[in-house]
Scaffold this motif. Structure first.
Motif, PDB file in Angstrom:
ATOM      1  N   ARG A 162      40.491  28.982  49.724  1.00  0.00           N
ATOM      2  CA  ARG A 162      40.323  29.499  48.366  1.00  0.00           C
ATOM      3  C   ARG A 162      41.124  28.739  47.309  1.00  0.00           C
ATOM      4  O   ARG A 162      40.696  28.623  46.159  1.00  0.00           O
TER       5      ARG A 162
ATOM      6  N   GLN B 234      39.382  27.175  43.952  1.00  0.00           N
ATOM      7  CA  GLN B 234      39.867  27.472  42.601  1.00  0.00           C
ATOM      8  C   GLN B 234      40.254  26.199  41.847  1.00  0.00           C
ATOM      9  O   GLN B 234      39.986  26.066  40.648  1.00  0.00           O
TER      10      GLN B 234
ATOM     11  N   TRP C 110      34.629  27.834  54.317  1.00  0.00           N
ATOM     12  CA  TRP C 110      34.315  27.735  52.893  1.00  0.00           C
ATOM     13  C   TRP C 110      32.808  27.723  52.670  1.00  0.00           C
ATOM     14  O   TRP C 110      32.269  28.488  51.859  1.00  0.00           O
TER      15      TRP C 110
END
Length: 372
Positions: free
Chosen positions: A77, A81, A127
């Motif tokens: 994550r 981001q 992911w």
């Protein structure tokens, strides 16, 4: 080509031993390590060889922090981001996509997996599984496949083609998720080279990139490979492509340095003498690159790529002071051409750095005379 670079490294190592430094102006000679007259890069505040970062051409602390977090926790994550907050059309997004893909590829090579063992790079698989519509993850996955093809298979083999076809499909998927993002098309430039796109197919792909990011330096460097003599073009086609890019470069653009990369890709394999590096074609390309880095934004992430290649040419041309000026800017990172062509980029860089220091001091230079 690998044999050539081994021979070149041996020649340059011998050159270092011959030139590590007698301080008489214009002369260098052989001295023992630790001798008072030996040129020492550490005197200039340069990083020790073992401290050189081979992952990137220049600093990107945000990327390093996120890479460390992702690899330590195996949680994707942070990477998602970071890419989401990185400008799509800029050079840094492309570099970060390459870095994440390279990290996953290296993890997989180090831990291929087996019975009861989780393979490396698992965070990238998670992911893609958990965020299939995330454009950043799709781009990283496409670049990961490209790097896997070049690293694990022989170009032209069935395995290579299978992975490259998968990469081409991944590029298409990434492009659909982010229509204005040039990165999926830049990734596909490597696919085009590996799958032998026709010139018409390649030009169509290139136009898609120009529509989205006409001055993208990373894209131009990737496209240059296709036009090189060793792939699908010739020396003249590569030079023409690079010179056209330089000619239309807006003020402050590093595209003015493109001819130097074209010269590097077509260096004569047996010419190691300084006279070649002082020739008109090389001098003109070096001056264009020097002008480019002097006029570019200080925070342009592609500056480091140009400066690293300048060190190579300036040292070969015995332009010691100018080489030292570049080293004061880029020292510490070596993840760029020409060092990455070596099996030990840090050692290769250290050889050229030692030559620059020895030549600089042999001509009257010292730490006190070097501007920072």
């Amino acid at each position: 080509m690998e044999i050539l670079w081994v021979l070149m490294a041996l020649v340059m190592l011998g050159f270092v031993l011959l030139q590590v430094s007698r301080r008489r102006r214009g002369a260098v000679g052989l001295v023992e390590p630790g001798h008072p007259d030996a040129a020492d890069p550490a005197n200039y505040g340069f990083a020790r060889e073992e401290e050189l970062d081979i992952r990137m051409p220049g600093p990107d602390q945000d990327l390093l922090d996120v890479l460390d977090l992702v690899q330590r926790t195996q949680d994707y994550r942070g990477a998602m981001q970071l890419l989401a907050g990185t400008e799509a059309e800029g050079e840094r997004r492309w570099q970060r996509v390459q870095a994440f893909a390279g990290a996953a590829s290296l993890e997989l090579r180090q831990r291929p997996g087996g019975v009861g063992e989780t393979p490396g790079g698992q965070w990238l698989r998670v992911w893609r599984a958990e965020a299939p519509k995330d454009a950043g993850g799709a781009a990283v996955h496409a670049e990961f496949l490209v790097q896997q093809a070049w690293r694990t298979s022989t170009p032209g083999s069935d395995d290579f083609r299978i992975i490259m076809e998968e990469a081409r499909a991944a590029c298409g998927e990434a492009a659909l998720l982010a229509p204005g993002d040039p990165v999926p098309y830049i990734v596909e430039l490597s696919v085009a080279r590996g799958l032998w796109y026709s010139r018409e197919e390649f030009e169509q792909l290139w136009l898609k990139i120009l529509d989205r990011a006409p001055n993208h330096m990373g894209a131009h460097l990737a496209a240059l490979q296709y036009w090189c003599e060793k792939w699908h073009g010739s020396r003249q086609l590569a030079y023409s492509f690079a010179e056209a890019a330089a000619a239309r470069a807006p003020r402050g653009s590093l595209l003015a340095a493109m001819p130097l990369f074209a010269v590097f890709e077509h260096l004569p394999e047996v010419n190691l003498v300084s006279e070649f590096y002082q020739s008109e074609v090389v001098t003109k390309a070096v001056h264009g690159a020097l002008h480019a880095v002097h006029s570019a934004r200080p925070d342009d992430p592609m500056q480091a790529h140009v400066r690293h290649l300048l060190v190579f040419f300036l040292v070969r041309g015995e332009r010691w002071a100018e080489a030292m000026n570049q080293l004061t800017v880029i020292d510490g990172h070596v993840g760029a051409l020409p060092w990455t062509l070596s099996t030990d980029p840090a050692a290769e860089f250290a050889v050229y750095r030692a030559l620059a220091v020895a030549g600089y001091e042999a001509n009257g230079g010292s730490p006190a005379t070097l501007p920072h």
